[in-house]
Design a protein around this motif. Structure first.
Motif, short mmCIF file in Angstrom:
data_model
loop_
_atom_site.label_atom_id
_atom_site.label_comp_id
_atom_site.label_asym_id
_atom_site.label_seq_id
_atom_site.Cartn_x
_atom_site.Cartn_y
_atom_site.Cartn_z
N SER A 21 17.81 56.97 17.58
CA SER A 21 18.89 57.09 16.72
C SER A 21 19.55 56.36 16.46
O SER A 21 19.94 55.44 16.57
CB SER A 21 19.51 58.71 16.95
OG SER A 21 19.69 57.90 18.70
N LEU A 22 20.66 56.33 15.53
CA LEU A 22 21.64 55.49 14.86
C LEU A 22 23.00 56.50 14.70
O LEU A 22 22.49 57.92 13.61
CB LEU A 22 21.19 55.14 13.37
CG LEU A 22 19.98 54.43 13.58
CD1 LEU A 22 19.31 54.18 12.17
CD2 LEU A 22 20.15 53.07 14.20
N PRO A 23 24.32 56.07 14.80
CA PRO A 23 25.39 56.58 14.56
C PRO A 23 25.62 55.99 13.11
O PRO A 23 25.05 55.19 12.51
CB PRO A 23 26.37 55.83 15.38
CG PRO A 23 25.82 54.05 16.04
CD PRO A 23 24.11 55.04 15.79
N TYR A 24 26.15 56.94 12.33
CA TYR A 24 26.66 56.53 10.51
C TYR A 24 26.34 55.19 10.40
O TYR A 24 26.20 54.41 9.54
CB TYR A 24 27.42 57.67 10.20
CG TYR A 24 28.76 57.10 10.49
CD1 TYR A 24 29.32 56.80 9.13
CD2 TYR A 24 29.97 57.97 12.06
CE1 TYR A 24 30.97 57.00 9.56
CE2 TYR A 24 30.70 57.26 11.78
CZ TYR A 24 31.84 57.26 10.71
OH TYR A 24 32.79 56.96 10.47
N ARG A 25 28.03 54.20 11.77
CA ARG A 25 28.52 53.24 11.48
C ARG A 25 27.21 52.12 11.21
O ARG A 25 27.42 51.16 10.92
CB ARG A 25 29.48 53.18 12.76
CG ARG A 25 30.55 53.85 11.92
CD ARG A 25 31.78 53.47 12.77
NE ARG A 25 32.92 54.05 12.41
CZ ARG A 25 34.18 53.53 11.97
NH1 ARG A 25 33.60 52.13 11.53
NH2 ARG A 25 35.37 54.60 11.19
N ARG B 233 18.47 60.22 12.20
CA ARG B 233 17.17 59.26 12.84
C ARG B 233 16.13 59.13 11.53
O ARG B 233 16.39 60.35 10.20
CB ARG B 233 16.39 60.33 13.50
CG ARG B 233 16.97 60.42 15.51
CD ARG B 233 15.57 61.08 15.90
NE ARG B 233 14.32 60.39 16.66
CZ ARG B 233 13.67 60.95 17.31
NH1 ARG B 233 14.18 62.37 17.71
NH2 ARG B 233 13.02 60.18 17.80
N ARG B 234 16.30 58.52 11.26
CA ARG B 234 15.07 58.31 10.04
C ARG B 234 13.71 59.39 9.88
O ARG B 234 12.98 59.51 10.77
CB ARG B 234 14.57 57.48 9.44
CG ARG B 234 15.64 55.85 10.14
CD ARG B 234 14.85 54.16 9.50
NE ARG B 234 16.12 53.59 9.52
CZ ARG B 234 17.25 52.61 8.50
NH1 ARG B 234 16.97 53.47 8.01
NH2 ARG B 234 17.55 51.91 9.21
N ASP B 235 13.83 59.72 8.27
CA ASP B 235 12.85 61.34 8.10
C ASP B 235 11.96 60.90 6.96
O ASP B 235 12.48 61.33 6.28
CB ASP B 235 13.46 62.19 8.35
CG ASP B 235 12.17 63.37 7.85
OD1 ASP B 235 11.08 62.76 8.33
OD2 ASP B 235 13.08 64.45 8.11
N ALA B 236 11.23 59.43 7.08
CA ALA B 236 10.51 59.57 5.43
C ALA B 236 11.05 59.19 4.18
O ALA B 236 11.36 60.06 3.14
CB ALA B 236 8.97 60.23 5.58
N LYS C 9 9.96 48.77 17.05
CA LYS C 9 11.22 48.85 15.12
C LYS C 9 11.30 50.27 14.80
O LYS C 9 12.46 50.98 14.42
CB LYS C 9 10.63 48.41 15.12
CG LYS C 9 10.27 46.05 15.22
CD LYS C 9 11.69 45.92 14.86
CE LYS C 9 11.22 44.16 15.54
NZ LYS C 9 12.81 43.73 15.13
N LEU C 10 10.15 50.98 15.49
CA LEU C 10 10.28 52.34 14.45
C LEU C 10 9.43 53.35 15.28
O LEU C 10 8.70 52.52 15.75
CB LEU C 10 9.62 52.13 12.97
CG LEU C 10 11.19 51.46 11.76
CD1 LEU C 10 10.11 51.42 10.61
CD2 LEU C 10 12.03 52.49 11.41
N GLU C 11 9.73 54.76 15.25
CA GLU C 11 7.97 55.58 15.02
C GLU C 11 7.41 55.15 15.06
O GLU C 11 7.87 54.68 13.58
CB GLU C 11 9.09 56.99 15.15
CG GLU C 11 10.23 56.93 16.73
CD GLU C 11 10.67 58.17 16.15
OE1 GLU C 11 10.48 59.49 16.95
OE2 GLU C 11 11.66 58.76 15.40
#
Length: 438
Positions: free
Chosen positions: A112-116, A160-163, A355-357
């Motif tokens: 997960s990532l905060p928006y900043r 979280r990145r989602d495609a 790096k990524l899920e």
């Protein structure tokens, strides 16, 4: 450690006892602190190593810590995307006898990532739009469950990145309130206005620091959450009226909701006396339509858009390799998992797997393959695309599992040998059918 320490936790991790609770959080030693980015908070928050995992520790009052802990546990039972509460620590006492603030401990949401942290130099227009849309979807899910947030903002959300899109998770629930009877329109509108004002302020703050793309209008972007929320809310909960001869529109409504990633457990259908009008309204709406299907077929736990993308690849594999088979969806899904998905994930060097899920990595690989095929005018084999993706894309990404910091140097790593990887082809190169849905 003070002997009077009190720990409230559903499943207590013994490693909690090893943390320096007798010290103020701001003085904790560096060897306990995890270097992770965090959003803006009114309380002191620090990420801490707890055995093999990372937790967030927030100093607050005992009442607020216990209240937020209970709220987060309830939201988890309702399957609302939020951080996982781990413990409430009270009765902390320093070595000199001074009482210390209680803390709330939550588990860090991996990847997960905060928006900043979602931009390197400036926040781009497409990223800003996708963040706001993800937050609008989270608000709709919260409101359907009867939860009033009270402090909606990008800072109180993890992404979280989602495609190609983002999935939003609630982080800070201390101002929230759960209402069993649901929310009134006034409460929903209040949350919307709070979101609009807070997002505008956060984007203007980025603008003042030169971290906002010049093409972004902070006010216009913040206003988008109103439009996005109301459009989705209407689709999920609104009445629809049509003639009895158009009963196919009931199925059409259900399919539209499925395309948005929602299942309907119950429909309210009413007829208008002796007239020919029929009105329908979804009564129980469950998010995660594609995620549940993918989990049932393959055991892969993915975000909604990732699941949609992987299911499209699974369907393409089935169409190419088993065009005449019907009723064996589970068998074909297991075959795709064993011969396509898992070989790809296993082929990634171990030191790059943070790096990524897996589902996001697979989605990005298919994107990379499609663009290379377009550029070179030929069908790129999946194994060749995988080697190219690892060396030209994945190797240079920031690690989103644990550390999120700009890459300062390129590591010297061996080139992937794909000669012994068996990946059965089945993916359609042209992504138009799924790109339109993301």
């Amino acid at each position: 450690m003070s002997a009077s320490l009190s720990i409230t936790s559903a499943v207590t991790d013994p490693a909690l006892l090893d943390l320096p609770w007798h010290q103020p959080l701001e003085l904790w030693p560096d060897d306990t602190i995890a270097s992770l980015p965090k959003g803006i908070s009114r309380h002191l928050v620090r990420f801490v190593h707890l055995g093999d995992v990372v937790v967030a520790v927030k100093e607050t009052t005992e009442e607020m810590a216990r209240r937020e802990y209970d709220l987060l546990r309830t939201l988890q039972r309702l399957d609302i995307p939020c951080v996982e509460p781990a413990a409430v620590i009270t009765e902390r006492v320093a070595d000199d006898g001074e009482a210390l603030l209680p803390v709330l401990v939550t588990r860090h949401l991996r990847f997960s990532l905060p928006y900043r942290a979602l931009y390197s130099q400036t926040l781009r227009p497409d990223t800003a739009t996708r963040l706001v849309d993800a937050l609008a979807l989270l608000m709709v899910r919260l409101h359907i469950a009867g939860f009033f947030w009270g402090d909606v903002s990008l800072s109180n959300t993890l992404f979280r990145r989602d495609a190609g899109a983002f999935a939003a998770y609630l982080v800070d629930a201390e101002t929230g309130q759960l209402y069993e009877g649901g929310l009134s329109n006034g409460q929903r509108e209040n949350d919307l206005e709070i979101a609009r004002v807070n997002i505008a302020g956060e984007l203007l703050d980025l603008e003042a620091g030169g971290r906002l793309d010049e093409d972004i209008d902070a006010i216009e972007t913040s206003n988008r959450i109103i439009e996005s929320y109301r459009s989705l809310w209407k689709e999920l909960t609104g009445w629809e009226s049509f003639d009895r001869s158009e009963r196919w529109r009931i199925t059409d409504r259900v399919e539209r909701l499925n395309d948005l990633g929602f299942d309907i457990e119950e429909l309210a259908i009413t007829t208008d006396g002796d007239s020919t009008q029929v009105r329908i309204r979804p009564k129980v709406v469950d998010a995660g339509h594609h995620s549940r299907r993918l989990l049932r077929l393959t055991g892969i736990d993915a975000e909604e858009n990732q699941a949609r993308r992987l299911l499209n690849d699974l369907d393409a594999y089935a169409a190419q390799n088993h065009p005449d088979r019907e009723g064996d969806e589970e068998v074909v899904a297991h075959e795709w998992l064993m011969r396509v998905f898992e070989p790809v994930i296993r082929a990634v060097p171990k030191d790059l797997r943070g790096k990524l899920e897996g589902p996001e990595l697979f989605h990005q690989l298919l994107e990379h393959r499609w663009y290379r095929s377009q550029d070179e005018g030929r069908a790129i084999p999946l194994a060749e695309a995988l080697s190219s993706y690892i060396d030209t894309v994945l190797r240079h990404r920031r690690d989103e599992a644990t550390m999120i910091a700009p890459v300062t140097e390129t590591l010297s790593l061996p080139v992937l040998d794909t000669s012994e990887i068996e990946i059965v082809e089945g993916d359609e190169l042209a992504p138009g059918s799924w790109r339109d849905k993301v």
